[in-house]
Write a protein that holds these residues in place. Structure first.
Motif, mmCIF file in Angstrom:
data_model
loop_
_atom_site.group_PDB
_atom_site.id
_atom_site.type_symbol
_atom_site.label_atom_id
_atom_site.label_comp_id
_atom_site.label_asym_id
_atom_site.label_seq_id
_atom_site.Cartn_x
_atom_site.Cartn_y
_atom_site.Cartn_z
ATOM 1 N N THR A 61 0.834 -1.192 0.000
ATOM 2 C CA THR A 61 0.000 0.000 0.000
ATOM 3 C C THR A 61 0.871 1.246 0.000
ATOM 4 N N GLU A 62 0.241 2.365 -0.213
ATOM 5 C CA GLU A 62 0.942 3.641 -0.122
ATOM 6 C C GLU A 62 0.930 4.093 1.328
ATOM 7 N N GLY A 63 2.079 3.999 1.957
ATOM 8 C CA GLY A 63 2.167 4.384 3.361
ATOM 9 C C GLY A 63 2.492 5.856 3.524
ATOM 10 N N GLU A 64 2.165 6.383 4.680
ATOM 11 C CA GLU A 64 2.449 7.783 4.984
ATOM 12 C C GLU A 64 3.914 7.931 5.395
ATOM 13 N N THR A 65 4.578 8.945 4.844
ATOM 14 C CA THR A 65 5.961 9.218 5.226
ATOM 15 C C THR A 65 5.972 9.961 6.557
ATOM 16 N N LEU A 66 6.643 9.388 7.521
ATOM 17 C CA LEU A 66 6.657 9.976 8.860
ATOM 18 C C LEU A 66 7.736 11.034 8.984
ATOM 19 N N GLY A 67 7.469 12.013 9.819
ATOM 20 C CA GLY A 67 8.440 13.055 10.098
ATOM 21 C C GLY A 67 9.001 12.908 11.496
ATOM 22 N N LEU A 68 9.979 13.731 11.824
ATOM 23 C CA LEU A 68 10.630 13.647 13.136
ATOM 24 C C LEU A 68 9.628 13.893 14.256
ATOM 25 N N LEU A 69 8.674 14.791 14.026
ATOM 26 C CA LEU A 69 7.683 15.066 15.060
ATOM 27 C C LEU A 69 6.831 13.831 15.351
ATOM 28 N N ASP A 70 6.601 12.985 14.314
ATOM 29 C CA ASP A 70 5.824 11.765 14.508
ATOM 30 C C ASP A 70 6.509 10.813 15.483
ATOM 31 N N LEU A 71 7.842 10.832 15.467
ATOM 32 C CA LEU A 71 8.604 9.991 16.393
ATOM 33 C C LEU A 71 8.250 10.342 17.837
ATOM 34 N N PHE A 72 8.235 11.617 18.139
ATOM 35 C CA PHE A 72 7.962 12.044 19.514
ATOM 36 C C PHE A 72 6.467 12.029 19.820
ATOM 37 N N ASN A 73 5.661 12.248 18.801
ATOM 38 C CA ASN A 73 4.217 12.168 19.006
ATOM 39 C C ASN A 73 3.789 10.735 19.340
ATOM 40 N N ALA A 74 4.565 9.745 18.844
ATOM 41 C CA ALA A 74 4.257 8.343 19.152
ATOM 42 C C ALA A 74 4.353 8.085 20.654
ATOM 43 N N ILE A 75 5.238 8.803 21.336
ATOM 44 C CA ILE A 75 5.363 8.627 22.786
ATOM 45 C C ILE A 75 4.082 9.080 23.473
ATOM 46 N N GLN A 76 3.598 10.279 23.073
ATOM 47 C CA GLN A 76 2.342 10.781 23.632
ATOM 48 C C GLN A 76 1.189 9.826 23.334
ATOM 49 N N THR A 77 1.099 9.374 22.082
ATOM 50 C CA THR A 77 0.016 8.462 21.698
ATOM 51 C C THR A 77 0.124 7.137 22.457
ATOM 52 N N GLY A 78 1.350 6.633 22.613
ATOM 53 C CA GLY A 78 1.553 5.397 23.359
ATOM 54 C C GLY A 78 1.094 5.525 24.802
ATOM 55 N N MET A 79 1.358 6.677 25.400
ATOM 56 C CA MET A 79 0.907 6.910 26.774
ATOM 57 C C MET A 79 -0.623 6.908 26.844
ATOM 58 N N ILE A 80 -1.255 7.561 25.863
ATOM 59 C CA ILE A 80 -2.721 7.631 25.849
ATOM 60 C C ILE A 80 -3.323 6.241 25.644
ATOM 61 N N GLN A 81 -2.772 5.493 24.678
ATOM 62 C CA GLN A 81 -3.301 4.156 24.400
ATOM 63 C C GLN A 81 -3.072 3.192 25.560
ATOM 64 N N SER A 82 -2.064 3.455 26.374
ATOM 65 C CA SER A 82 -1.751 2.581 27.512
ATOM 66 C C SER A 82 -2.300 3.132 28.816
ATOM 67 N N ALA A 83 -3.146 4.145 28.735
ATOM 68 C CA ALA A 83 -3.625 4.812 29.952
ATOM 69 C C ALA A 83 -4.297 3.835 30.908
ATOM 70 N N ASP A 84 -5.047 2.864 30.365
ATOM 71 C CA ASP A 84 -5.732 1.920 31.255
ATOM 72 C C ASP A 84 -4.737 1.115 32.075
ATOM 73 N N ILE A 85 -3.653 0.660 31.422
ATOM 74 C CA ILE A 85 -2.639 -0.112 32.152
ATOM 75 C C ILE A 85 -1.853 0.787 33.099
ATOM 76 N N ILE A 86 -1.532 1.987 32.645
ATOM 77 C CA ILE A 86 -0.753 2.914 33.472
ATOM 78 C C ILE A 86 -1.487 3.210 34.779
ATOM 79 N N PHE A 87 -2.778 3.542 34.681
ATOM 80 C CA PHE A 87 -3.530 3.861 35.896
ATOM 81 C C PHE A 87 -3.791 2.614 36.732
ATOM 82 N N MET A 88 -3.916 1.460 36.084
ATOM 83 C CA MET A 88 -4.056 0.230 36.845
ATOM 84 C C MET A 88 -2.818 -0.009 37.698
#
Length: 468
Positions: A61-88
């Motif tokens: 498929t045609e994938g999206e080209t990631l930028g440097l900001l996406d690298l650091f944004n993944a950390i924020q997104t990972g924290m949000i997606q793992s919020a249930d485990i983090i608070f547990m």
């Protein structure tokens, strides 16, 4: 002749990287991989509310080209997606801090230690067996994080170290989970997809379970005994008498303690029931831990301000480890953003088609082990892997039961070592064990499990293992 001054050696600047450093490096490697590995995807369909991969539908498929900001944004997104485990994790810390301050856990464990004095092996063996059985039947998976504190209390009372605490709880749990002879969330789902009788093949799995558990207990006891004989053998340093206000073996075990522990055991027992029968999730677990903390504080006779302060103190102690879970999740986020996970899965499956049956079975195991780095949810990995492995098993001449066990081993064993496993990182956080120290201790045990898994798969292919 002049007195020669001693040669001053430069102090090495090298030291073992912090867990956060290791995970960030893994994240960065994943980011670079999105520029190298082509994007691709399988078609998927939803069956009975579950999304499944359709075999032989992979296409680039045609994938999206990631930028440097996406690298650091993944950390924020990972924290949000793992919020249930983090608070547990945070709420687990708060709950057990209240229970610990009450003295109830120390009291009952001190009594168990007194009863097994001189035979500490049996205490370690019994606790390990309980957690292994809980993992084998699917009663405890994510919930094992909550019980690591029990391992900490036992290790502390025996003057051992935090590695033993993780080994007899988390480690033993995954010794059972990796075989899971009656686990509805892994074996049940995988066999259903493979159109096999649910929980068939239990005889061989039970034999392997006993073997893995026995060797795990031996490996843990061997290390614990060395520490008992010589505390300097510990990789981390043993618990001291005054560490975290632990007290000694003469701490009383009062009626109030008995009432509190009865309340906690009944609550946790109900939670296990609710998880398997009522569909409770991690969010329910977190809420229930707040309820247990409040009830325990009241039974212990604590002032309401003391309950609040103690709970927050417990959460503060686990912030370091809780955030690790989010950073680990960010690795998956960056691979998903680059749309390369399906490409990796497809690349892992292609070489297996041209191998001999025995090698194909081992290849399935290796492929699923690598896939577990990306998808460390047992049921989630079953949904991805089994629709691919089932037709593949038919094509290469191995039974579907062998394919299911290849998936199980791949999903279970590597949870001991992969830093993307939220349960592993959370368990280490609860016991305050650095990932690098754990890896150094557990890797020989992982190799033992690895050999058992490979031998089991070879035997399974030779005997043409099918439904039994």
């Amino acid at each position: 002749m002049k007195n020669e001054e001693p040669i001053k050696r430069k102090k090495s600047r090298w030291e073992m990287p912090d867990t956060y450093v290791i995970l960030f490096l893994v994240l960065f490697v994943g980011f670079i991989a999105t520029f190298i590995i082509p994007s691709g995807a399988f078609d998927r369909e939803t069956v009975d509310g579950v999304e499944m991969v359709i075999p032989n539908t992979f296409q680039q498929t045609e994938g999206e080209t990631l930028g440097l900001l996406d690298l650091f944004n993944a950390i924020q997104t990972g924290m949000i997606q793992s919020a249930d485990i983090i608070f547990m994790i945070l709420f687990t810390g708060g709950m057990f801090e209240i229970i610990e301050r009450s003295g109830a856990l120390r009291g009952v464990i001190n009594r168990a230690v007194r009863l097994t004095r001189g035979n500490e092996f049996w205490l370690i063996a019994i606790v390990s067996t309980i957690f292994a059985l809980a993992g084998a039947v699917g009663a405890v998976a994510n919930a094992v994080i909550a019980f690591v504190v029990v391992g900490v209390i036992i290790a502390r009372t025996l003057k051992l170290d935090p590695i033993v605490a993780v080994a007899i709880t988390f480690g033993a749990n995954f010794a059972g989970f990796s075989v899971g002879f009656i686990n509805p969330y892994t074996l049940g789902i995988a066999q259903d997809i493979a159109d096999l009788p649910i929980f068939s093949g239990a005889a061989l799995r039970i034999v392997v379970f006993i073997l893995i558990l026995g060797l795990t207990i031996w490996y843990t006891w061997r290390y614990a005994k060395k520490i008992m004989e010589n505390p300097t053998e510990s990789l981390m340093g043993v618990y001291e008498d005054d560490d975290d206000n632990t007290g000694g073996l003469d701490d009383p075990f009062t009626t109030r303690h008995k009432l509190l522990l009865t309340f906690v055991v009944l609550c946790l027992g109900f939670f296990v029931y609710a998880s398997t029968q009522l569909g409770w999730t991690i969010n329910h677990m977190s809420a229930f831990f707040v309820f247990i903390a409040l009830g325990s504080g009241i039974i212990a006779g604590m002032h309401y301000n003391s309950i609040a302060g103690t709970f927050l103190e417990g959460t503060r102690k686990l912030v370091y480890g809780a955030m690790i879970v989010g950073l680990a999740r960010s690795v998956i986020v960056i691979l998903e953003d680059g749309a390369i996970i399906d490409t990796i899965v497809y690349a892992l499956s292609v070489p297996l088609e041209n191998l001999a049956p025995v090698l194909s079975a081992i290849g399935m195991f290796v492929s699923n082990s690598l896939l577990n780095f990306l998808v460390n949810s047992g049921s989630g990995q079953a949904m991805i892997a089994m629709p691919l492995l089932t037709p593949l098993a038919d094509m290469i001449g191995v039974t579907r039961q062998v394919a299911v066990q290849s998936y199980q081993f791949g999903d279970g064993l590597t949870n001991l070592i992969f830093p993307t496993s939220g349960i592993l990182m959370a368990s280490l956080a609860v016991a305050k064990v650095p990932y690098a120290k754990w890896l150094r201790w557990v890797f020989p045990l992982f190799l033992i499990w690895l050999v058992i898994a490979i031998v089991t798969l070879i035997v399974a292919v030779v005997i043409n293992w099918g439904p039994m």
